[in-house]
Structure formats: structure tokens, C-alpha cells
Design a protein around this motif. Structure first.
Motif, PDB file in Angstrom:
ATOM      1  N   ALA A 123       9.379   7.242 -17.034  1.00  0.00           N
ATOM      2  CA  ALA A 123       8.066   7.630 -17.557  1.00  0.00           C
ATOM      3  C   ALA A 123       6.983   6.640 -17.125  1.00  0.00           C
ATOM      4  N   ARG A 124       7.318   5.340 -17.116  1.00  0.00           N
ATOM      5  CA  ARG A 124       6.340   4.337 -16.675  1.00  0.00           C
ATOM      6  C   ARG A 124       6.047   4.476 -15.183  1.00  0.00           C
ATOM      7  N   VAL A 125       7.070   4.755 -14.392  1.00  0.00           N
ATOM      8  CA  VAL A 125       6.851   4.978 -12.963  1.00  0.00           C
ATOM      9  C   VAL A 125       5.979   6.209 -12.749  1.00  0.00           C
ATOM     10  N   ALA A 126       6.189   7.257 -13.544  1.00  0.00           N
ATOM     11  CA  ALA A 126       5.379   8.473 -13.414  1.00  0.00           C
ATOM     12  C   ALA A 126       3.900   8.180 -13.671  1.00  0.00           C
ATOM     13  N   ASP A 127       3.626   7.364 -14.668  1.00  0.00           N
ATOM     14  CA  ASP A 127       2.230   6.987 -14.936  1.00  0.00           C
ATOM     15  C   ASP A 127       1.635   6.249 -13.747  1.00  0.00           C
ATOM     16  N   LEU A 128       2.409   5.344 -13.157  1.00  0.00           N
ATOM     17  CA  LEU A 128       1.916   4.577 -12.007  1.00  0.00           C
ATOM     18  C   LEU A 128       1.722   5.459 -10.785  1.00  0.00           C
ATOM     19  N   VAL A 129       2.594   6.451 -10.602  1.00  0.00           N
ATOM     20  CA  VAL A 129       2.440   7.383  -9.475  1.00  0.00           C
ATOM     21  C   VAL A 129       1.132   8.152  -9.604  1.00  0.00           C
ATOM     22  N   ARG A 130       0.880   8.656 -10.795  1.00  0.00           N
ATOM     23  CA  ARG A 130      -0.351   9.427 -10.995  1.00  0.00           C
ATOM     24  C   ARG A 130      -1.593   8.551 -10.825  1.00  0.00           C
ATOM     25  N   SER A 131      -1.573   7.358 -11.376  1.00  0.00           N
ATOM     26  CA  SER A 131      -2.774   6.508 -11.333  1.00  0.00           C
ATOM     27  C   SER A 131      -3.030   5.928  -9.951  1.00  0.00           C
ATOM     28  N   SER A 132      -1.968   5.746  -9.164  1.00  0.00           N
ATOM     29  CA  SER A 132      -2.123   5.139  -7.839  1.00  0.00           C
ATOM     30  C   SER A 132      -2.193   6.152  -6.714  1.00  0.00           C
ATOM     31  N   GLY A 133      -1.922   7.410  -7.010  1.00  0.00           N
ATOM     32  CA  GLY A 133      -1.913   8.425  -5.961  1.00  0.00           C
ATOM     33  C   GLY A 133      -0.748   8.269  -5.005  1.00  0.00           C
ATOM     34  N   ALA A 134       0.374   7.784  -5.484  1.00  0.00           N
ATOM     35  CA  ALA A 134       1.552   7.567  -4.632  1.00  0.00           C
ATOM     36  C   ALA A 134       2.185   8.896  -4.235  1.00  0.00           C
ATOM     37  N   ASP A 135       2.929   8.857  -3.136  1.00  0.00           N
ATOM     38  CA  ASP A 135       3.626  10.049  -2.635  1.00  0.00           C
ATOM     39  C   ASP A 135       4.884  10.357  -3.445  1.00  0.00           C
ATOM     40  N   LEU A 136       5.496   9.347  -3.987  1.00  0.00           N
ATOM     41  CA  LEU A 136       6.667   9.568  -4.841  1.00  0.00           C
ATOM     42  C   LEU A 136       7.020   8.267  -5.536  1.00  0.00           C
ATOM     43  N   GLY A 137       7.867   8.397  -6.545  1.00  0.00           N
ATOM     44  CA  GLY A 137       8.359   7.227  -7.243  1.00  0.00           C
ATOM     45  C   GLY A 137       9.848   7.356  -7.481  1.00  0.00           C
ATOM     46  N   ALA A 138      10.489   6.244  -7.793  1.00  0.00           N
ATOM     47  CA  ALA A 138      11.927   6.267  -8.048  1.00  0.00           C
ATOM     48  C   ALA A 138      12.312   5.079  -8.920  1.00  0.00           C
ATOM     49  N   VAL A 139      13.303   5.308  -9.766  1.00  0.00           N
ATOM     50  CA  VAL A 139      13.934   4.236 -10.539  1.00  0.00           C
ATOM     51  C   VAL A 139      15.337   4.072  -9.993  1.00  0.00           C
ATOM     52  N   ILE A 140      15.640   2.905  -9.466  1.00  0.00           N
ATOM     53  CA  ILE A 140      16.950   2.627  -8.859  1.00  0.00           C
ATOM     54  C   ILE A 140      17.793   1.853  -9.867  1.00  0.00           C
ATOM     55  N   ASP A 141      19.036   2.263 -10.041  1.00  0.00           N
ATOM     56  CA  ASP A 141      19.888   1.588 -11.024  1.00  0.00           C
ATOM     57  C   ASP A 141      20.250   0.187 -10.536  1.00  0.00           C
ATOM     58  N   PRO A 142      20.684  -0.715 -11.444  1.00  0.00           N
ATOM     59  CA  PRO A 142      20.954  -2.108 -11.051  1.00  0.00           C
ATOM     60  C   PRO A 142      22.000  -2.249  -9.951  1.00  0.00           C
ATOM     61  N   GLY A 143      22.941  -1.305  -9.867  1.00  0.00           N
ATOM     62  CA  GLY A 143      23.971  -1.397  -8.832  1.00  0.00           C
ATOM     63  C   GLY A 143      23.554  -0.840  -7.498  1.00  0.00           C
ATOM     64  N   GLY A 144      22.394  -0.183  -7.441  1.00  0.00           N
ATOM     65  CA  GLY A 144      21.891   0.335  -6.177  1.00  0.00           C
ATOM     66  C   GLY A 144      22.527   1.640  -5.739  1.00  0.00           C
ATOM     67  N   GLU A 145      23.196   2.369  -6.652  1.00  0.00           N
ATOM     68  CA  GLU A 145      23.873   3.607  -6.264  1.00  0.00           C
ATOM     69  C   GLU A 145      23.097   4.863  -6.663  1.00  0.00           C
TER      70      GLU A 145
END
Length: 826
Positions: A594-616
Motif C-alpha cells: 500500500a505504501r509503494v502504491a502511494d509512492l507510485v501514484r505521487s511520483s508517476g512511476a511506471d510500476l512498483g514492487a515489494v520484494i521479499d527478504p529472500g529475493g524470491e
């Protein structure tokens, strides 16, 4: 057939073959020969291999038992069919095959009559059992004709509880189907070949008693069944009173008490004040001193139990010496000639191998030879999991590593890594010590993502890999994961091999000069990045100028992603961009998205992602700030890779949304179904023809780079798919808007272990004629979606998943289907 070693019954079978293991004070094979004699079989061929002389010396030519015995020696393991074919010169007419190490009273005469009535080439005796995992499942038609074999299934493959007992009536010509010079099994090769050739193969469902006696628990249970007279085994001795049998020369002091059912063997002595409790079997020449107590236990011949000894629910091997006041708690197993000193206490479940000594007054509360009680298996869904430094401590990690390393050639190399936690650091060091002690070199990546570890295994000299991490679902637990030489999770066969070596502590111990080395490979991240870039059109992606918001979850992906993004020329807003154990554990994935989604909208980013700690695994956010559920992200990526011609074959878990399959079909791609276990999905993705695979937990696989989950590679491939040659980009929201609404529901039904097979068999029978997918559990297809019923491999539950046209319909259907499963419980 008497060639089995009985490895699961060790230490009882360390010094004798399994057919010679005493059952009610007579070798199991003697009970089998008695059964054969009662049904008119008096010409017996015995196939022998392991410790054949013990069998020959005891039974001789069989004249004492009223049968004729001839022996066929198996020099090398030949399998069930190969072993019988090895004796073909002695088998000139119709014959019966039976194991010499089972406890049974099947009506063999009725089996032969059934065989003759059907004019069969082969007839198999079948039996319904509670837990079919360790046996071969057989599915028959109403007339008994066999339709399908399945050897040692997983719970997801349990479609019946009717198993192959290993008792067959065969015509001699079936041996023509047995290839020579290599191991061959009847169920795995010969019977399926006969079916394929149109030969009549039938199954006869037995009503009598049959027990494989393959485990120590089954060994005690079988004795209880003998004493309860659930199985006919002939004369047990003089019946002193109901349920109490006495052998010749046995002496029980008048001040002692015997509580039946119990069996006292020949020449046994029981001292005053002692109590022989229910379900106790004392072998010949056993001596029990004063004021001892033995209950629910089996004591083999020649053992001595001194005064004050207490034995509860245990097995004591031959010629053991238990001194005054010692105590064997529930589930203890002693091999032959074990000495237990006075006042020693052996805690529940301990195994002591033959000829060992337990010192006087010792309290043995850690395993001498670790038993398998408690967990149904060492490996779980993810690997070896347990509470850090409690269930999974350095001692376990070291022995586990030695067992694993013992499956590899001496001088091999493996790769090891961990997350940033101190628990993982401690356990990884123990693992590296264990590998080195077994003569295996270790390449230590120190802190690394799981995908980078897999990549190093595949690209370097390693024959396997291992990584240690905190469990994301339980931060007090750790997970030890093993990889094969291709960087893929070990399959079930390899896991079982490690478990056997671990349980028996049969580790390879090398000389000092052969101890393994420890190395630190250089430039692993650079090689990983270069290999990934070879799969990406770097210039096109860089020209597109993507803007991203990425949350690294304080995990090890923060070591990898900057190198990759630097090559791709992306403008990145990084969140939680460094590795920190305290911050990574217990993270809120949905809150982070949800926090990444807010940043995507406010920054006009092409996409966002949350990567888990293990990188999988990752959670995707499109350019409009919409957080995609894992199943939605799966459908989106399937659409992207197939519509843009990047995938002709896609691997999907059997519970994947119908929309994913429809998308593949409409874009001309083929679907390969996989089990729900991530390891199986990766195994399927390893096939050279597979171009993409995805899970239902945010894990995606691009096999041309790495046939395993990799969040970093997923982001890179996603940018490559969205980039246009002219520098433009496809908006991710364009593709997310194409994903239809997906309504699924899930419910768990508590199912006792012993009823899982019955439930699945009944379910398959009820659904006869329906459109089924039998990859993992039972999946039923219909016009509105599907229903999937899968037994859990680790818990006593059955999972029910459904997909429907609406949320209300999905909820109603899952409740209906769960209720139907409950109705199948007996």
C-alpha cells in the motif's frame, strides 16, 4: 522373498535380516512358511541377499517345518521382479510370490481360486490400509481387472487406499517380461508392461490381516494384534489363563503378576514382585529380576532385566543387559547386546545401536541415534524447519549436513549462503563444518539471496547448495533449504535418502588429509548480473527510461538489485534499501504494498514492487497504484509472455486461476500442470520446453535464465516485456485491466492421517465419469470454475479450494464441498 535389509527397523535389523526378526518369539518368515503350509504350498523357493547365511542356517531344507526349501542367491540388488526371475530355473509352473517379512493370514487358497477363475496372467492380493504413502496404490475395475498402478505416492497422489500387498499368483510366462541384468520391480515395470500388452492382470481384495511391519511402531502394533488374536499365527504356547501364554520351561514366581494379554517365552524367569503388564512379549531365555515392571514392550531372547528395571512401550534386542533400577521410557529401542548401567534413564524415543554401553546413572535425553517420532518426516514444504536453536540447533545442522554430504562424492563442492540473522549464521557454520568433515568443499557466499545461491550452484563447480534463513511466517523459526546441482530444490527421493542416513547416523567420516576446504567465490553478483543481462534487451530497456518504486524489505535483494538496475538505466525510488534482520522479520507485505502504491501514484512511476527478504517473491503495483493480488499478477504475466511471443509452454500449479489457462490457450501457448509444492513447479520449469512458470504466492520463473523463483529476474524481464523498440513503453495498467475478476475460496477439513487415503479413494469413486485433473489431489472442472481437494502432506487436514463466478458462489461452493469431504470421514 527374503532379501530385505529392513533398514527402517534398525537397530533391530543391524545384525539380522528382517525376515529373521522375531514376531511373537518366532522369525517372521517362519509365520509365512506356516501360512503357506496351511494352504498346501510345500515347495518353497527362497530368494536371499542380505545376511543370507542367517536364513539358511535357521531354516535349512525346510524339513522341520514340513516343506521343501530351495534358495536362490541374489548377488546384487535386482528388485522384486528381478529377484524372482533370478530363480526362474526353479519356477516351472504356476507359483505364488510372498514376502518373508510380513505378518499376514490372507486366504491364499481363495487368492489362487480367484486367479484360476479369471484366467489371469497375474493376480495381486490387495488390501485397504489407513496410510498408503509407503506402498504401491492399485486401482481396479469392478470385475477386479487392474486399471492403474502408483508406487509410493505423495498425499496429493492418493486416489485410493487399496494397496499392493506384494502377494502375487503368477504364471511362469510373466518372467518373459522381466529384462535381465538390471533391477526390475513388478509394480513399477512388469505389471504395467503386461497391462500395456493387453494381458489379464487382476487384483483380489483380501479380507484377512496384513501388516508390512516396516517400522518400529508397526512392529509393536503387530505384536499387540497377535496377542489380541486379530491375526492367526498358530500356537503361542500353553494358555495359562485367557490371554496369558507360557512357553516350555518358563518360571513365574508366585509373587509376580502377569496381566494379559502377554506372552512368556520358553525358559523365561520372572522374579518376585515383578509386574508383566499387558501387551508384553518376553523372548526365550529372558530373565526378569525382582520388582521389575515391563508393559507394552517386546524383549528379545537372552536379555537380562535386573531388579527394579522399568520398561514401557519399548523394544529390547537380543542379549541386552539392563542393570538395577534403569528406566526405558516410551519408544526406546535397543539393538543387540546393549549394556545399560544401573539407574540409567533413557528418555522417550531413544535408539541405541548394538554393542553400545550406557554408563551407570546416565540420563540419555539427547538421541544416540536420532529417532523419527514427532515429525512425520524431516523435510517439510520448504525444507527442514523448526524453532531456531531448539528444534533446529547446531547439533542437528551438523548431522544433517554430514548426511547430505555423504550422498555426494568425496571431494565434491557445495555452495552455502544465509540471510543476515545470527541464527542463520550459527547454523550455516555448523553446516559447513559437517560438509567439510564428510570430505566436501564449501563455497561460502556468506549473505546472499536464494536466487543468487541457486545461480552460483548452476554456474560454478558445485554439486549442490544449501541456504539458511529465518522463516518469514514465524520469525522464531529457521528454514534450511537444499538444492541439487541444477540449483533446484531436492526432490523427494533425495530427501528420503538424506533422512535415512540422518536417522541411522551413517555418515562418511574422512581421514584428516581428506577433510573438505572452505572457499569464498569472487564476483558472484557480477556474474549473476551479466548472465541476466544476456537474457534482456538492455539497450531497449535503457532507452525506455523506466521509473520504478521498489521496496527491498530490508532483505538481501538490496545487494543484488542496484547492480541490475544500473545496467538497465532505470530511475529508482528505493524503499527499505539495506539488509537488516531486525527490520526484515515480521514485515507486513500488504502494508508495504500500500505504501509503494502511494509512492507510485505521487511520483508517476511506471510500476512498483515489494520484494521479499529472500529475493524470491514479489508483489506488483501497476502505474495507477493498483496492488495486484498474487493470482492476478500470475494471469497478467502469463498474458504478457504469451501474447508477446516469449512463451510457447507455461507451467502452472494445479490451483491456478482458470483465466491463466484460458489466456495461454487464446495466445497459442501450451499449459503444463504442476503440483502445489513449489519444488515440483521448479522441477517442471526445468524442462527445456518450458518458457515461463508462476506460483500463487508471487513467485515467477523465467527458466531460460534460472528455473527457480527470482524476484530480481522477474522485474528485469517485466521491464523487457513492457519496453518498445522506439523507446516507448506499454503501461502496466493496460495489462492489469485485462485481468478478469477472480473469485476463489479455501477451507480446511480436519482429517485424521489414517482416513486420508479412504477420503481420496471415495472422492475419486464418486466423481467417476467427471472431467478430472489428477496431478495433485483431485481437481474437478465445470462450467463455472473448478474444485480442488488435496490432502496436506504435513498436517492432519484436507484442503478444499474452489473457483467460481462470484465471491458469494465461491464461498457457498467451498462450504458445500468441505461438507462433502466431512461426510466421507468414517
Amino acid at each position: 522373498m527374503a532379501g530385505g535389509e529392513g533398514t527402517r527397523l534398525r537397530p533391530l535389523t543391524s545384525n539380522q535380516p528382517k525376515p529373521m526378526l522375531p514376531m511373537a518369539n518366532r522369525p517372521m518368515m517362519e509365520h509365512v512358511l506356516g501360512l503357506l503350509k496351511r494352504h498346501g504350498f510345500d515347495d518353497v523357493v527362497v530368494t536371499v541377499a542380505f545376511m543370507a547365511s542367517a536364513i539358511r542356517n535357521y531354516f535349512g531344507d525346510g524339513s522341520e517345518l514340513g516343506v521343501r526349501i530351495r534358495y536362490a542367491v541374489e548377488e546384487t540388488p535386482l528388485g522384486t521382479a528381478g529377484s524372482v526371475a533370478n530363480a526362474r530355473d526353479l519356477l516351472g509352473e504356476r507359483f505364488l510370490v510372498i514376502s518373508g517379512d510380513v505378518l499376514t493370514d490372507l486366504d491364499l487358497s481363495a487368492l489362487v481360486a480367484f486367479h484360476e477363475e479369471r484366467g489371469a496372467l497375474a493376480t495381486l492380493a490387495l488390501k485397504a490400509v489407513e496410510d498408503p504413502l509407503e506402498f504401491g496404490i492399485v486401482i481396479t475395475r469392478p470385475d477386479g481387472a487392474i486399471e492403474r498402478f502408483l508406487e509410493k505416492p505423495s498425499w496429493g497422489q492418493v486416489f485410493s487406499d487399496t494397496i499392493n500387498t506384494g502377494v502375487y499368483v503368477l504364471e511362469p510366462e510373466i518372467l518373459d517380461l522381466v529384462p535381465s541384468g538390471r533391477p526390475v520391480d513388478f509394480s513399477g515395470e512388469v505389471f504395467p508392461a503386461a497391462l500395456a500388452a493387453g494381458r489379464p492382470v487382476y487384483g483380489w481384495v483380501a479380507e484377512g490381516y496384513w501388516e508390512d511391519v516396516g517400522t518400529l511402531e508397526a512392529y509393536l502394533r503387530a505384536h499387540q494384534d497377535v496377542l489380541d488374536r486379530k491375526v492367526a499365527v498358530g500356537d503361542l504356547g500353553f494358555e495359562l489363563r485367557q490371554g496369558v501364554w507360557l512357553g516350555k520351561g518358563a518360571t513365574v514366581d508366585p509373587a509376580a503378576e502377569v496381566r494379559g494379554p502377554a506372552l512368556i517365552g520358553d525358559n523365561v524367569t520372572v522374579g518376585p514382585g515383578s509386574v508383566i503388564g499387558p501387551y508384553t512379549v518376553l523372548g526365550p531365555n529372558v530373565r526378569v529380576g525382582e520388582n521389575a515392571a515391563v508393559e507394552r514392550s517386546v524383549v528379545h531372547d537372552g536379555s537380562h532385566l535386573a531388579s527394579g528395571v522399568r520398561v514401557e512401550g519399548s523394544v529390547v534386542g537380543r542379549a541386552c543387559d539392563l542393570r538395577q533400577g534403569c528406566h526405558l521410557e516410551e519408544g526406546v529401542v535397543l539393538g543387540d547386546e546393549v549394556f545399560v548401567g544401573a539407574a540409567a534413564v533413557l528418555k522417550a524415543g531413544i535408539k541405541v545401536f548394538p554393542f553400545k554401553t550406557v554408563e551407570m546413572g546416565a540420563t540419555v535425553n539427547t538421541s544416540i541415534v536420532l529417532e523419527s517420532r514427532g515429525a512425520r518426516s524431516l523435510f517439510g514444504r520448504q525444507g527442514v524447519t523448526g524453532l531456531a536453536n531448539v528444534d533446529v540447533g547446531p547439533e542437528l545442522a551438523l548431522r544433517l549436513a554430514m548426511a547430505w554430504a555423504s550422498t555426494l562424492e568425496k571431494g565434491s563442492t557445495v555452495t552455502a549462503s544465509r540471510d543476515t540473522s545470527r541464527a542463520a549464521r550459527v547454523l550455516k557454520r555448523a553446516i559447513m563444518v559437517g560438509c567439510n568433515a564428510a570430505g566436501v568443499d564449501v563455497e561460502d557466499l556468506e549473505v546472499a539471496t536464494v536466487p543468487v545461491t541457486r545461480f552460483q550452484v548452476r554456474s560454478g563447480p558445485s554439486q549442490g547448495g544449501i541456504t539458511v534463513r529465518l522463516d518469514e511466517q514465524d520469525t522464531q523459526s529457521v528454514v534450511i533449504r537444499f538444492f541439487d546441482r541444477d540449483g533446484i530444490d531436492l526432490d523427494e527421493a533425495a530427501q528420503r535418502k538424506i533422512e535415512r542416513l540422518y536417522a541411522r547416523e551413517e555418515f562418511r567420516r574422512t581421514f584428516a588429509s581428506d577433510i573438505g576446504d572452505l572457499r569464498y567465490p569472487a564476483r558472484t553478483l557480477e556474474y549473476y548480473t551479466a548472465a541476466l543481462m544476456d537474457r534482456i534487451d538492455v539497450d531497449r530497456v535503457a532507452k525506455a527510461g523506466f521509473k520504478l518504486v521498489l521496496d527491498y524489505s530490508y532483505g538481501t535483494a538490496s545487494f543484488v538489485m542496484p547492480n541490475v538496475l544500473a545496467k538497465l538505466g532505470a530511475d529508482v525510488l528505493a524503499v527499505n534499501p539495506y539488509a537488516a534482520t531486525a527490520r526484515s522479520i515480521g514485515g507486513d507485505r500488504q502494508g508495504a504494498a500500500a505504501r509503494v502504491a502511494d509512492l507510485v501514484r505521487s511520483s508517476g512511476a511506471d510500476l512498483g514492487a515489494v520484494i521479499d527478504p529472500g529475493g524470491e517473491h514479489l508483489t506488483l503495483v501497476d502505474d495507477e497504484g493498483r496492488v495486484l493480488a498474487d493470482h492476478e499478477a500470475l494471469v497478467l504475466l502469463v498474458d504478457l509472455v504469451t501474447s508477446r511471443g516469449r512463451a510457447r509452454r507455461v507451467a502452472l500449479p494445479v490451483a491456478a486461476p482458470s483465466a491463466a489457462e484460458r489466456t495461454c490457450v487464446s495466445n497459442g501457448a501450451e499449459v503444463t500442470w504442476a503440483k502445489l509444492a513449489p519444488a515440483h513447479l521448479m522441477e517442471v520449469a526445468s524442462d527445456r520446453e518450458t518458457d515461463f512458470a508462476g506460483s500463487l504466492e508471487g513467485g515467477f520463473i523465467f527458466p531460460r535464465f534460472l528455473p527457480a523463483f527470482d524476484a530480481v529476474a522477474t522485474v528485469a524481464h517485466l521491464l523487457d516485456l513492457l519496453a518498445e523498440p522506439d523507446g516507448g513503453t506499454h503501461r502496466l495498467s493496460r495489462w492489469s485491466s485485462r485481468v478478469p475478476r477472480i473469485w476463489t475460496a479455501h477451507e480446511e477439513v480436519v482429517t485424521p492421517w489414517e482416513q486420508k487415503g479412504t477420503v481420496m479413494r471415495s472422492l475419486v469413486e464418486r466423481l467417476a465419469g467427471r472431467d478430472l485433473v489428477l496431478v495433485d489431489g483431485v481437481k474437478v472442472l465445470d462450467a463455472e470454475g473448478w474444485t480442488l481437494v488435496v490432502p496436506d502432506p504435513e498436517e492432519p487436514v484436507t484442503h478444499v479450494w474452489v473457483e467460481a463466478a462470484s465471491e458469494e458462489a465461491a464461498r457457498a461452493r467451498v462450504e458445500e464441498q468441505a461438507a462433502r469431504v466431512r461426510q466421507l470421514l468414517v
